[in-house]
Every structure is written in C-alpha cells, then in structure tokens.
Motif scaffolding. Structure first.
Motif, short mmCIF file in Angstrom:
data_model
loop_
_atom_site.label_atom_id
_atom_site.label_comp_id
_atom_site.label_asym_id
_atom_site.label_seq_id
_atom_site.Cartn_x
_atom_site.Cartn_y
_atom_site.Cartn_z
N ARG A 112 -4.17 20.61 -13.10
CA ARG A 112 -5.51 20.97 -13.57
C ARG A 112 -5.88 22.41 -13.20
NH1 ARG A 112 -4.27 17.12 -15.72
NH2 ARG A 112 -5.36 15.14 -16.05
N VAL A 113 -4.89 23.20 -12.76
CA VAL A 113 -5.20 24.57 -12.33
C VAL A 113 -4.39 25.62 -13.10
CG1 VAL A 113 -5.90 23.85 -10.02
CG2 VAL A 113 -3.50 24.49 -10.43
N PHE A 114 -3.70 25.22 -14.15
CA PHE A 114 -2.93 26.17 -14.95
C PHE A 114 -3.87 27.03 -15.80
CE2 PHE A 114 0.46 23.32 -13.79
CZ PHE A 114 1.58 24.12 -13.76
N PRO A 115 -3.50 28.27 -16.11
CA PRO A 115 -2.24 28.95 -15.81
C PRO A 115 -2.15 29.52 -14.40
CG PRO A 115 -3.65 30.39 -17.07
CD PRO A 115 -4.39 29.09 -16.97
N GLY A 116 -3.14 29.26 -13.58
CA GLY A 116 -3.06 29.66 -12.19
C GLY A 116 -3.51 31.09 -11.94
N SER A 117 -3.46 31.46 -10.65
CA SER A 117 -3.89 32.78 -10.22
C SER A 117 -3.03 33.24 -9.06
CB SER A 117 -5.36 32.75 -9.81
OG SER A 117 -5.72 33.93 -9.13
N LYS A 118 -2.62 34.49 -9.08
CA LYS A 118 -1.77 35.03 -8.03
C LYS A 118 -2.46 35.00 -6.66
CE LYS A 118 1.08 39.10 -6.96
NZ LYS A 118 1.49 40.46 -7.41
N ASN A 119 -3.78 35.13 -6.66
CA ASN A 119 -4.53 35.18 -5.41
C ASN A 119 -5.48 33.99 -5.25
OD1 ASN A 119 -3.46 37.79 -4.64
ND2 ASN A 119 -4.74 38.65 -6.27
N GLY A 120 -5.21 32.90 -5.99
CA GLY A 120 -6.08 31.73 -5.93
C GLY A 120 -5.67 30.75 -4.85
N SER A 121 -6.03 29.48 -5.05
CA SER A 121 -5.67 28.41 -4.12
C SER A 121 -4.15 28.23 -4.09
CB SER A 121 -6.33 27.10 -4.53
OG SER A 121 -5.78 26.65 -5.77
N LEU A 122 -3.67 27.46 -3.13
CA LEU A 122 -2.23 27.22 -3.02
C LEU A 122 -1.68 26.63 -4.31
CD1 LEU A 122 0.30 27.20 -1.22
CD2 LEU A 122 -0.38 24.93 -0.41
N ALA A 123 -2.34 25.62 -4.86
CA ALA A 123 -1.89 25.00 -6.11
C ALA A 123 -1.93 26.02 -7.25
CB ALA A 123 -2.76 23.79 -6.44
N SER A 124 -2.99 26.81 -7.30
CA SER A 124 -3.15 27.80 -8.35
C SER A 124 -2.04 28.85 -8.30
CB SER A 124 -4.52 28.47 -8.23
OG SER A 124 -4.72 29.39 -9.28
N ARG A 125 -1.62 29.22 -7.09
CA ARG A 125 -0.54 30.20 -6.95
C ARG A 125 0.78 29.64 -7.46
NH1 ARG A 125 -1.85 33.80 -1.57
NH2 ARG A 125 -4.10 33.69 -1.76
N PHE A 126 1.04 28.36 -7.20
CA PHE A 126 2.26 27.75 -7.72
C PHE A 126 2.24 27.72 -9.24
CE2 PHE A 126 5.33 25.64 -4.84
CZ PHE A 126 4.88 26.18 -3.65
N ALA A 127 1.10 27.36 -9.82
CA ALA A 127 0.98 27.35 -11.28
C ALA A 127 1.23 28.74 -11.85
CB ALA A 127 -0.41 26.85 -11.68
N TYR A 128 0.70 29.74 -11.17
CA TYR A 128 0.86 31.12 -11.62
C TYR A 128 2.34 31.53 -11.68
CZ TYR A 128 0.95 36.23 -11.28
OH TYR A 128 1.24 37.56 -11.48
N TYR A 129 3.08 31.25 -10.60
CA TYR A 129 4.48 31.65 -10.56
C TYR A 129 5.34 30.85 -11.53
CZ TYR A 129 3.82 34.93 -6.76
OH TYR A 129 3.42 36.02 -6.02
N LEU A 130 4.97 29.61 -11.75
CA LEU A 130 5.68 28.79 -12.75
C LEU A 130 5.52 29.40 -14.14
CD1 LEU A 130 7.35 26.13 -12.86
CD2 LEU A 130 5.22 24.95 -13.41
N MET A 131 4.28 29.80 -14.46
CA MET A 131 4.01 30.38 -15.77
C MET A 131 4.57 31.80 -15.89
SD MET A 131 2.63 27.96 -17.41
CE MET A 131 2.38 28.94 -18.89
N LYS A 132 4.63 32.52 -14.80
CA LYS A 132 5.09 33.92 -14.83
C LYS A 132 6.61 34.04 -14.80
CE LYS A 132 4.69 38.31 -12.28
NZ LYS A 132 6.10 38.48 -11.87
N GLU A 133 7.27 33.21 -13.98
CA GLU A 133 8.70 33.37 -13.74
C GLU A 133 9.58 32.47 -14.61
OE1 GLU A 133 10.14 35.56 -11.85
OE2 GLU A 133 8.38 36.41 -10.87
N ILE A 134 9.11 31.26 -14.92
CA ILE A 134 9.95 30.28 -15.62
C ILE A 134 9.64 30.22 -17.12
CG2 ILE A 134 10.79 27.90 -15.65
CD1 ILE A 134 11.26 29.30 -12.98
N ILE A 135 8.39 29.96 -17.44
CA ILE A 135 8.01 29.64 -18.82
C ILE A 135 8.31 30.77 -19.81
CG2 ILE A 135 6.05 29.05 -20.31
CD1 ILE A 135 7.25 26.77 -18.54
N PRO A 136 8.20 32.06 -19.49
CA PRO A 136 8.55 33.08 -20.47
C PRO A 136 9.99 33.02 -20.96
CG PRO A 136 7.25 34.05 -18.71
CD PRO A 136 7.59 32.65 -18.27
N ASN A 137 10.86 32.33 -20.21
CA ASN A 137 12.27 32.19 -20.61
C ASN A 137 12.52 30.98 -21.51
OD1 ASN A 137 13.43 34.34 -18.83
ND2 ASN A 137 12.59 33.06 -17.22
N VAL A 138 11.52 30.10 -21.67
CA VAL A 138 11.74 28.75 -22.21
C VAL A 138 11.32 28.62 -23.67
CG1 VAL A 138 11.07 26.32 -21.91
CG2 VAL A 138 11.53 27.74 -19.90
#
Length: 320
Positions: A112-138
């Motif tokens: 419930r926190v996607f696409p996330g934030s680099k400086n947000g909550s712990l969950a939000s940071r994970f969502a951010y890196y998932l969308m930034k590092e993985i999903i652009p390749n998929v």
C-alpha cells in the motif's frame, strides 16, 4: 517487439550480461540488532534476446506459499530461459518473513506504499528501490500471494477489467479461476501497470501455510506463460489444463451471522447450489447450531479455515 533484455542489465550497480546467471543481494536496511538482511534477486539470462519476466513473492511476509512456488521455479530450473531473462525474488518483504508477519516492522503494508519514496518509511524505501532498480528492466511479472489470516484462496489470477492483453495472458496461465478486480491505489500491481509492466497477480492458499496443490498450480501456470513467450527450456514440459480458466467478473463475501465455533465443510474451488449448507456455527456448550447456506449458485473462491468466528467475519467469497 522490443524487449528490455537487450544488452547488459544493471541492478543495484551490478551488471548481468546475456548468458549469465547471478544472485544480487539487495541490502536496504538492517534489523534493530544491526543484523544485515539480504534480499536475494536471482537473475538468469539467455544469450538469445527475448522478454524479461519477473517472478516475485513474499510481498507480505507471512504468505509463504508464493515463496515456495518461486523456490520450485528455481530448483526445477524453470528460471533458466531459452531466450530472454528471468528474474526471481522469492521473498520481497524479508523483514516480515523473519517475523512471520504480513507487515513491515514499521507496521505498514508494503503493498500500500508504492511507488515508494527514497526518504520515506522503511516500507516506502523498499518499494522505491524495487520500482527503481528492478521494474524498469521487466516486461512481464507474476506476483504470488496467499489469502490473509485463515482465509484460503482457490488458485486464481487477478487482473484489471477491460484489459484484453492481460485477459489473454490469464487464459494462457490457466489458473482454475480468473478474477477481475480493479487495481488498488499504491499497490505493486498498480505501479507496475503505470510502468508498462504486464502483471498477473496469483492468489492461492492461506498465510503461514504451504499447500502442494496450490504450489503445483503456480509452477505449472508459470511454465505455460514461459512456453507462450518462447522462453521455456526444451527440457521442460508445460502441462495443459483439461478445463479452461473460469472467469469471475463479480463476487461477494458471505459473512457470519453469529459468533461461535466454525465447522466448515466447503473447500475453496467448489461449485455450490443455492441453499446448500456450507458450514455450521455452534456455541461451545451444545445448545445452539446455526446452518450457513449458500445465498445463490456460485463458485466458492475463498473459504475461511478459522475454528472460531465472530459475527460479521468474512467466511466465504462466492462468485455472483
């Protein structure tokens, strides 16, 4: 068609060349004990260009049946593509998995926190890196989930309505059921859709449980999808279901009218008739028995396995 498999794929500053298999460990934060938690991302690439497919699970840390499905895709070498790239993430929410909890340690639902934030909550940071590092390749994604609490989902693919391309992919996956449900704001599925990734959301089983029949449905569906994309190894065979997936456009919850002991004798996946007894709700003292009956003909797509229910609890999900 242009795929994202061309040339070198880079995830978290690590490069994976065509023909290479590599495990990349994502480390975003530590436990409060200073213990490092690594999220393994298993990337396997063919030398031949093709689509990039992500198989992910464990977005909710207690939904371990999805983790088992992705684990089997790896051990059975389904993730070794004939062409293109397959990325496997068996556990996204490693914090929840360690704690056997649905949520992150900060109490948030990662989905419930996607696409996330680099400086947000712990969950939000994970969502951010998932969308930034993985999903652009998929290009394609299958995200594996289970029913929450004690609620057991029949194996199903969930897709947004009015999307012919996803409907065709769901028909190829051939889960017993295909449910049409709108994308939830701030969910992984919604963010993938906005990023142009074609996602199938698999639901099956219940949290804190591994069910062999659900696992088979997930693994075989993944193989059918890969075969359709021309990615399944020639050494593997994708079994075909005898009956096509059953589309469900509308559904409703049956809720307990009474509190008490729940004697459930209707499993998920069953077609029931109007007035058919699904369960009994009793008191503990041998004085009261209430029959739970089907309000109409339909498929039971979720069945509550709890031993005790309270008035208003969702006990069955039935197609309309």
């Amino acid at each position: 068609m242009t795929h994202k498999n061309n040339h070198t794929i880079t995830i978290l500053d690590e490069s994976i060349a065509p023909g290479e298999t590599k495990t990349i460990n994502m480390e975003i934060a530590k436990l409060h004990t200073m213990t490092k938690l690594k999220i393994p991302i298993i990337v396997s690439r063919s030398k031949i260009n093709g689509p990039v497919v992500l198989f992910s699970a464990g977005l909710h840390g207690d939904e371990i049946n999805g983790t088992e499905i992705v684990r089997q895709l790896i051990t059975k070498k389904v993730n070794q593509p004939k062409k293109g790239t397959i990325i496997c993430i068996p556990i996204i929410n490693i914090f929840g998995f360690v704690n056997q909890s649905r949520e992150f340690p900060d109490g948030r639902d990662l989905n419930r926190v996607f696409p996330g934030s680099k400086n947000g909550s712990l969950a939000s940071r994970f969502a951010y890196y998932l969308m930034k590092e993985i999903i652009p390749n998929v290009d394609y994604c299958v995200d594996f989930h289970s029913g929450g609490a004690s609620r057991f989902n029949a194996a199903q693919i969930r897709i947004a309505p009015s999307n012919p391309e996803l409907r065709a992919l769901a028909d190829i996956f051939q889960a017993p059921f295909t449910l049409f449900s709108k994308n939830i704001p701030n969910s992984f599925r919604n963010s993938c859709d906005k990023a142009g990734v074609k996602m199938l959301l698999f639901e099956g089983g219940k949290s804190q449980d591994i069910n062999s029949s659900i696992t088979v449905e997930g693994v075989e569906g993944a193989k059918r999808l890969l075969q359709h994309l021309g990615m399944l190894s020639d050494k593997l065979i994708a079994s075909q279901r005898v009956t096509p997936t059953i589309p469900i456009e509308k559904s409703a919850w049956i809720r307990a009218k009474y509190s008490g002991l729940f004697h459930n004798h209707t499993e998920a996946g069953k077609l029931v008739e109007k007035g058919e007894e699904l369960a009994l709700i009793t008191d503990p003292f041998g004085k009261v028995e209430h029959s739970v009956k089907a309000p109409h003909r339909g498929y039971i797509i979720n069945s509550n396995h709890a031993s005790i229910v309270y008035q208003g609890d969702a006990i069955y999900h039935i197609s309309l």
